[in-house]
Enzyme design. Sequence first.
Site, PDB file in Angstrom:
ATOM      1  N   GLU A 122       6.774   8.155 -17.486  1.00 33.42           N
ATOM      2  CA  GLU A 122       8.149   8.246 -17.013  1.00 33.42           C
ATOM      3  C   GLU A 122       8.835   6.897 -17.081  1.00 33.42           C
ATOM      4  O   GLU A 122       8.195   5.843 -17.001  1.00 33.42           O
ATOM      5  CB  GLU A 122       8.171   8.751 -15.570  1.00 33.42           C
ATOM      6  CG  GLU A 122       7.690  10.188 -15.464  1.00 33.42           C
ATOM      7  CD  GLU A 122       7.696  10.699 -14.036  1.00 33.42           C
ATOM      8  OE1 GLU A 122       8.121  11.837 -13.832  1.00 33.42           O
ATOM      9  OE2 GLU A 122       7.277   9.952 -13.140  1.00 33.42           O
ATOM     10  N   CYS A 175      13.411   0.923 -15.596  1.00 33.28           N
ATOM     11  CA  CYS A 175      12.047   0.700 -15.129  1.00 33.28           C
ATOM     12  C   CYS A 175      11.131   1.461 -16.097  1.00 33.28           C
ATOM     13  O   CYS A 175      11.266   2.685 -16.242  1.00 33.28           O
ATOM     14  CB  CYS A 175      11.934   1.247 -13.706  1.00 33.28           C
ATOM     15  SG  CYS A 175      10.281   1.179 -13.012  1.00 33.28           S
ATOM     16  N   CYS A 195      -2.987   4.817 -14.408  1.00 32.80           N
ATOM     17  CA  CYS A 195      -3.274   3.424 -14.066  1.00 32.80           C
ATOM     18  C   CYS A 195      -4.696   3.350 -13.524  1.00 32.80           C
ATOM     19  O   CYS A 195      -5.132   4.231 -12.783  1.00 32.80           O
ATOM     20  CB  CYS A 195      -2.292   2.911 -13.018  1.00 32.80           C
ATOM     21  SG  CYS A 195      -2.562   1.167 -12.591  1.00 32.80           S
ATOM     22  N   CYS A 210      -4.838   1.845  -6.514  1.00 31.87           N
ATOM     23  CA  CYS A 210      -4.253   1.552  -5.200  1.00 31.87           C
ATOM     24  C   CYS A 210      -4.086   2.882  -4.460  1.00 31.87           C
ATOM     25  O   CYS A 210      -3.472   3.813  -4.992  1.00 31.87           O
ATOM     26  CB  CYS A 210      -2.913   0.848  -5.356  1.00 31.87           C
ATOM     27  SG  CYS A 210      -3.027  -0.659  -6.370  1.00 31.87           S
ATOM     28  N   CYS A 256      -0.643   4.829  -3.994  1.00 35.83           N
ATOM     29  CA  CYS A 256       0.235   4.965  -5.156  1.00 35.83           C
ATOM     30  C   CYS A 256      -0.037   6.259  -5.895  1.00 35.83           C
ATOM     31  O   CYS A 256      -1.193   6.572  -6.211  1.00 35.83           O
ATOM     32  CB  CYS A 256       0.018   3.778  -6.088  1.00 35.83           C
ATOM     33  SG  CYS A 256       0.802   3.966  -7.695  1.00 35.83           S
ATOM     34  N   CYS A 274       9.920   3.595  -5.890  1.00 38.55           N
ATOM     35  CA  CYS A 274       8.672   2.832  -5.968  1.00 38.55           C
ATOM     36  C   CYS A 274       7.429   3.703  -5.863  1.00 38.55           C
ATOM     37  O   CYS A 274       7.261   4.442  -4.916  1.00 38.55           O
ATOM     38  CB  CYS A 274       8.625   1.816  -4.849  1.00 38.55           C
ATOM     39  SG  CYS A 274      10.132   0.920  -4.637  1.00 38.55           S
TER      40      CYS A 274
HETATM   41  S1  SF4 Z   1       0.483   0.384  -7.351  1.00 40.34           S
HETATM   42 FE1  SF4 Z   1      -0.118   2.136  -8.653  1.00 40.34          FE
HETATM   43  S2  SF4 Z   1       0.698   1.710 -10.711  1.00 40.34           S
HETATM   44 FE2  SF4 Z   1       0.690  -0.229  -9.518  1.00 40.34          FE
HETATM   45  S3  SF4 Z   1      -1.278  -1.191  -9.997  1.00 40.34           S
HETATM   46 FE3  SF4 Z   1      -1.608   0.005  -8.108  1.00 40.34          FE
HETATM   47  S4  SF4 Z   1      -2.352   2.019  -8.859  1.00 40.34           S
HETATM   48 FE4  SF4 Z   1      -1.436   0.961 -10.622  1.00 40.34          FE
END
Ligand code: SF4
Length: 390
Positions: free
Chosen positions: A106, A119, A126, A130, A133, A357
């Site tokens: 996206e 963005c 990823c 995290c 996220c 975000c």
């Molecule tokens: S916040 Fe999400 S997109 Fe960013 S590095 Fe951590 S897991 Fe990856």
Amino acid sequence: MTALPLVFDAPRRGMPPRHLADLTREEARTAVAELGHPAFRADQLARHFYRGVTDPAQMTDLPADTRQALTEALLPGLLTVVRHQTADDGRTRKTLWRLHDGALVESVLMRYPGRATVCISSQAGCGMACPFCATGQQGLTRNLSAAEIIGQAVAAAAAMANGELDGGPGRLSNVVFMGMGEPLANYARVRKTLDALLTPAPHGLGLSQRSVTVSTVGLVPAIRRLTEEGRNVTLAVSLHAPDDELRDTLVPINTRWKVGEVIDAADAYARKTGRRYSIEYALIRDVNDQPFRADLLGRLLAGKLAHVNLIPLNPTPGSKWDASPLPAQREFVARLRAAGVATTVRDTRGQDIDGACGQLAAADSVSVPSVALPMPAVEPPVELGAEGDE
Ligand code: SF4
């Protein structure tokens, strides 16, 4: 030059066909010559690509009998729109793209008075994991190619030029690497993308260095490499916690490179570029928003060429993560400012389309739980209490 650890080498499976935007100008000219055409056709093709022209019929400066072959060879369609969603009275638009191998990513285009920011995503999924996220819950599918990343910015520039966002025709002015993925884990292709963003026409978009922001969770060797190679873009560090104990859990890569090492690398970047870096900090209720953590962060950054962007968590129904209440936000800001640290609270554009975000999780890929939380995302920061920046 510091080589990046192998742990960041994502699988090459699914990588797209060769595209002009993956090549340097000389490589593109050579490729065109090898196809039996004059090398200068590469410049013509590049001009069309960076203007968002994809239909060979519109490439009237190319001989009619060569357009199809050249575009098939060097401008294959890499990004297909699955859908657009708009918010903020048509001034924010999130686009879900399907890549040639079915992967979904996206990008979000946001219009503000006097500027427009896109963005963009640098990876499908990823690998940084995290826990707060949405994208991090997917794991890493693959790195995007340079052309796939550049294509998102080119599409945004074309959308602005064509007046597709409310407000009529305009110009794309800013690019932030804050969509899906950890940009510095796809270093070589992101570096190539920076070249394309900063190079004037016909082989780039001609943006200014200060209008391009690369974010990272703190891949220290890659920050150092960016410092050495320097395109002087703005660096944004997603910190989210000032102490290793908490950051080890919120940003797992912290077990590899600690807060102090990340800040040292960012400081070196600031010394080299003369440019202030930003610290992205998602404010999560009762997790990292305590007054003592504001004081810790203040002590960590006092006297440094740094600016803190606080990002109140974007709440999602059913998620255990929640935004800090306003009084806690205000207290946090006041303590940082008392420590002499420039601090703003970020606008959360596009919240109602999951485009703020940390919410770029390609929700059409049904295996992804709709966990929403901050990946630092979008410019611009706004003062606490402001409705937005308009
Ligand atoms: S916040 Fe999400 S997109 Fe960013 S590095 Fe951590 S897991 Fe990856």
